[in-house]
Design an enzyme around this catalytic site. Structure first.
Site: not given
Ligand code: BGC
Length: 993
Positions: A478, A482-484, A491, A542, A754, A775
């Site tokens: 995605d 960041r912490d992802e 996506d 999704w 994003e 994103h």
């Protein structure tokens, strides 16, 4: 004289060679000369080179040999009458492990003349059976610092006493690894072995290391990192998701020139220790303490007497698979664009591009000096370094100097998404020459370009490409900062078609989709793949990655095997929804909905574009069922075609009962609702045109702005184009204020954001908790740019661009548009330009394909190809007119069509199309006559005075002297069905009787 003769001869032979067909670009499993593949029947593709128009293959012959194991050859296909030149499956003897195979192909052309055999291509098999693995899993034998978890070093020395013919290393890890032989890095891939559903599928890599080995003593040295395996992963900050301990599995197979072989493998004879990498986490970054480096540890004759032993562990080898996708490699490099001292006094470097990778730094200093690099995508309003949107990801790389000579620092098992770095620990001014940012991403071939004469749109395309580069890091993520950084399915599906244009993502998705299947439980598709978020899934838009992505790969690459392999996954997914529906409605479960749709802060009049989540779910349920039917049709599963066609009818019926009023209004009046209902053919035919009109009106109501989130955005311009509102689509594309694609571009974005308003016009930011500046989801407009603006597409009856569609949409104030694409058949392109009073359409059709080309002209007699009348061109077939296009069909070749602009159907109005009585509803309605400049009456209308002018290059749109606009709309058959008049901000509508 002799020289001149020779030259003439060379030129003559060159001429002969170009005139004849030849075969080149041989690929095995979509890759040129791959090593380490484990397909039982690898598929071969090749391209034909020919300067002749209509060049076609009528037959082929493939020869496969393997000199190391057979003198007589492995497979001779014989002459096969077929035009297949893409993904032709190997059908010879069963392949053996660790073997190099050679193959060649020749083809017969249109005249049944054979070409010469191609140059030899190779492929090398991997370890095809678990029993081929002689190596054991090993883990460091020392006690680990459980807080920092420094990177383990594992080493072994061995002697080579004979001449080596070939040496191949097979390596994988729990965690990540970097391996060296005699101090030289093995391969140029990073973040290996990549990310898969480890318990079921763990990739190993194969490297040819023949040149790295030396006679005598050799050292093999491997550093491990925590990686996805046990590092912090997911915003819930899981640790040790796949296991607490990291481990290595490595095997080197050596063949000597005398025919004998040897194996060097991980076992209990290896040694372990820690070194310079004191800490390494994907989100937080890496700390390297150069003082702790074990100097010379990767070289032979190093004294490792004091090193720890290793633990042999019993991890399974049954999950091992050869690598299928392109590995992550170093790509573009950036020097500092600017060195800034921010108002807060920070030393910041601007690399000019939001990219994903890391910064390599040259430093000189004292032992113990610490340099800290922090990473950020943006500077805040005041111009200070801004990291709040990274959430808990520290994104910091630290280097502690050994001191003395110049040192080079570079991280290993992490990556950052950044445009800016903050540098701490270097005294005085920063020297730009000491810093280099390196982009890292999966090494996919760049296949597409889309260019126009509009710099903002070119920047948008640039941003889409960089969104892809930064987020195709072994899996489709995605966001990269960041912490992802997770494989969010929504996506990925939204962007999957666009991705196929910019780069060859065939193998990338083939690999990831197998993880989708591996993660499905009872058909339910988790939100992220690989799944590190635990139970749950099936969120509409999704989970549909399970059907949408395979179908897009099939369309773009013609990869039928991928479709076949995903079929059970697709079917299980549909079944998992059917099981929970109520009266055929999908009205259960958690759905993200049209994520990040337009929602003003102080929403007093209800402008927020909220779309009913279950309405969305019903649309995707239908779409995915349709794609399952498509796949079943391609694969010949006719029982399923029947079964799911019946299901689809019930899904659509239920939709119409529940979400559509008798007059055809949707219960959610949003752009996304109309876009999905229309794109997925939810409405009965007779209701589609009015729905499309409502969509166009909605866009106008928002001042030609988007209100769509992740799910509506990819399709909105497609729907508008399909229903005759290309002008509205262009208005959306060219809109420069928020919410729009060009707003971030105007704000200086170098990637896709994003959120539509990640940074607001006053330079403040959206909420830090969800505000990535890289994103790709909204970049899903990309496939519309290629397919509709330039008009380059593939037909479903000739997927993978075997049957190319070229249908340009002149407009958008462009004077020049070009799309080019490297397909498996060769390079294709479609471009249009407006030059003085001409429209020029240029098309390249590669050999062994054909194209249907839509030329914006009223009559074929208005078109010239390379200066010749169309009717005089034998190799161009004129088909039926369609709408405002003259349609032609061609074979391979380069085509240059010229259309006198006045002859464009978009300017030469067919009067009969518009004549009619239009019923209007209310308002100050008086009838008017619509006349062209030459006073010809075309329709009697309402509400305005005076004749109308056709708007240049726009179909069905007219303006009057007072500036009001009259827009006719057509149904899918191209018949004019209604009219709209827009005057002084008031709209009147009339339906044709
Ligand atoms: C991700 C999205 C994702 C979403 C689910 C976010 O945190 O960054 O792109 O699809 O969660 O709604």
């Amino acid at each position: 004289m002799k020289k001149i003769l020779q030259l003439v001869l060379v030129q003559f032979t060159a001429l002969l060679c170009t005139a004849q067909m030849s075969v080149h670009q041989l690929r095995t499993e979509n890759t040129i000369n791959p090593i380490g593949i484990d397909a039982a029947q690898p598929r071969f593709s090749w391209q034909l080179a020919s300067t002749k128009r209509n060049a076609l293959q009528t037959a082929y012959e493939i020869i496969v040999t393997a000199p190391a194991i057979s003198k007589s050859g492995i497979w001779k296909s014989g002459k096969i009458k077929s035009d297949s030149s893409v993904m032709v499956a190997y059908k010879g003897l069963p392949l053996q492990s660790s073997t190099t195979y050679h193959w060649q192909v020749r083809v017969w052309d249109n005249d049944n003349k054979p070409t010469a055999f191609s140059e030899k291509a190779i492929f090398e098999t991997a370890l095809l059976h678990t029993t081929d693995w002689k190596a054991s899993w090993i883990e460091p034998g020392y006690e680990e610092d459980t807080i920092l978890r420094p990177s383990p070093l594992l080493r072994k020395e061995f002697i080579v006493s004979k001449k080596i013919k070939s040496a191949t290393a097979y390596i994988t890890a729990h965690g990540m690894y970097e391996a060296q032989i005699n101090g030289k890095r093995i391969g140029d891939a990073y973040l290996t072995p990549g990310w898969t559903t480890y318990p079921k599928r763990l990739q190993y890599q194969t490297y040819n290391i023949t040149d790295l080995l030396a006679n005598g003593n050799n050292a093999i040295a491997v550093t491990l990192g925590s990686g996805w395996y046990r590092g912090t992963i997911g915003f819930v900050h899981n640790k040790n998701f796949y296991g607490k301990d990291i481990a290595l599995l490595l095997q080197v197979n050596i063949t000597y020139t005398d025919g004998s072989t040897a194996i060097i493998a991980t076992d209990d004879s290896w040694k372990s220790n820690t070194g310079a990498i004191q800490y390494s986490e994907i989100y937080n970054g890496e700390t390297i303490d150069a003082r702790l480096e074990k100097k010379g540890w990767a070289l032979p004759n190093y004294n490792d007497k004091n090193w720890g032993t290793v633990k042999v562990s019993k991890h399974t080898k049954h999950n091992l698979i050869a690598t299928q996708n392109e590995l992550v490699k170093k790509q573009e490099k950036f020097k500092p664009l600017k060195i800034i001292t921010t108002p807060a006094g920070e030393k910041v470097i601007d690399f000019g591009q939001n990219l994903v990778g890391w910064v390599v730094v040259k430093v000189k200093g004292n032992k113990g000096d610490t340099i800290t690099l922090s990473h950020a995508e943006v500077l805040d309003k005041a111009g200070n370094f801004y990291t709040e949107n990274l959430r808990e990801a520290k994104a910091q790389n630290k280097y502690i100097l050994a001191g003395g000579t110049q040192e080079i620092f570079e991280p290993h098992f992490t990556w950052q998404g950044f445009r800016y770095i903050k540098v701490e620990g270097i005294a005085g001014a920063l020297n730009p020459a000491d810093f280099e940012a390196v982009a890292l991403y999966s090494n996919m071939e760049k296949t597409g370009t889309f260019t126009t004469d509009n710099v903002l749109i070119n920047q948008l395309q640039h941003n889409i490409e960089w969104g892809q580069r930064g987020n195709f890091i072994d899996i489709p993520t995605d966001c990269p900062q960041r912490d992802e950084r997770l494989g969010w399915t929504g996506d990925a599906q939204a962007f999957s078609r666009t991705a196929t244009f910019n780069m060859n993502v065939n193998n990338f998705f083939a690999k990831w989709l197998q993880d989708v299947e591996a993660e499905q439980i009872d058909g339910v598709v988790p939100h992220v793949i690989p799944n590190v978020l635990g139970a749950g899934g099936n969120s509409a838009g999704w989970s549909d990655a399970a059907t949408i992505a395979p179908w897009n790969m099939y369309l773009a690459y013609g990869d039928k095997q991928l479709l076949q392999r995903q079929y059970n996954s697709m079917k299980a997914y549909i079944e998992s929804i059917s099981k929970v529906t109520q009266q055929n409605l999908w009205v259960t479960g958690w759905h993200f909905g049209d994520w990040l749709f337009y929602k003003p802060n102080d929403d007093l009049d209800g402008s927020a574009a909220v779309t009913d989540k279950f309405l969305i779910a019903q649309c995707f349920y239908a779409h995915s069922t349709q794609l399952l039917i498509n796949a079943a049709t391609v694969l010949g599963n006719m029982d399923d075609v029947k079964k799911y066609s019946e299901l689809l009818a019930t899904i659509k019926n239920a939709f119409n009962k529940e979400y559509v009023t008798a007059n055809g209004r949707l219960v959610s009046g949003t752009q996304t609702a109309y876009v999905l209902a229309l794109n997925f053919d939810m409405l009965p035919d007779e209701q589609r045109m009015q729905a499309a009109q409502r969509l166009a009106d909605n866009v106008a109501k928002y001042g030609n702005h988007l209100t769509t989130g992740f799910l509506g955005t990819p399709y909105i311009c497609h729907v508008l184009t399909r229903f005759g509102f290309i002008d509205v689509a262009y208005k959306l594309l060219l809109q420069e204020t928020y919410p729009s694609w060009l707003y971030p571009v105007k704000m200086g974005a170098t990637t896709i954001w994003e959120r539509w308003d990640g940074q607001k016009p006053d330079s403040t930011f959206q909420t830090a908790g969800m505000n990535s500046f890289n994103h790709y989801a909204y970049g899903a407009i990309g496939d519309w740019l290629y397919r509709e603006v330039a008009g380059l597409d593939t037909y479903e009856d000739g997927v993978g661009y075997k049957h190319i569609k070229v249908k340009p949409h002149i407009g958008g104030n462009f004077t020049k548009v070009n799309a080019a694409l490297k397909t498996y058949y060769g390079n294709t392109s479609a471009g249009w330009a407006i030059e003085n009073d001409k429209i020029i359409i240029s098309v390249v059709v590669p050999p062994n394909t054909y194209a249907t080309i839509f030329l914006p002209a009223a009559n074929s007699s208005d078109v010239k190809e390379n200066g010749m009348a169309l009717s005089a061109m034998k190799d161009i077939k004129i088909m039926d007119r369609q709408g405002e296009y003259v349609v032609v069909q061609t074979g391979a070749g380069n085509y240059n069509f010229t259309i006198a602009k006045g002859a464009s159907a978009q300017n030469s109005i067919k009067l009969t199309d518009y004549v009619g009585v239009y019923n209007t509803s209310g308002g100050m309605v008086k009838s008017i006559e619509i006349k062209l400049k030459d006073n010809k009456l075309i329709a009697t209308l309402f509400g305005n005075n005076g004749g109308l002018d056709a708007v240049k290059n726009e179909k069905d749109i007219f303006t009057s002297a007072d500036g009001s606009r009259v827009t006719f709309t057509r149904n899918t058959n191209g018949e004019v069905v209604s009219v709209k008049l827009q005057s002084l901000g008031i709209g009147y509508e009339g339906v044709k009787k």
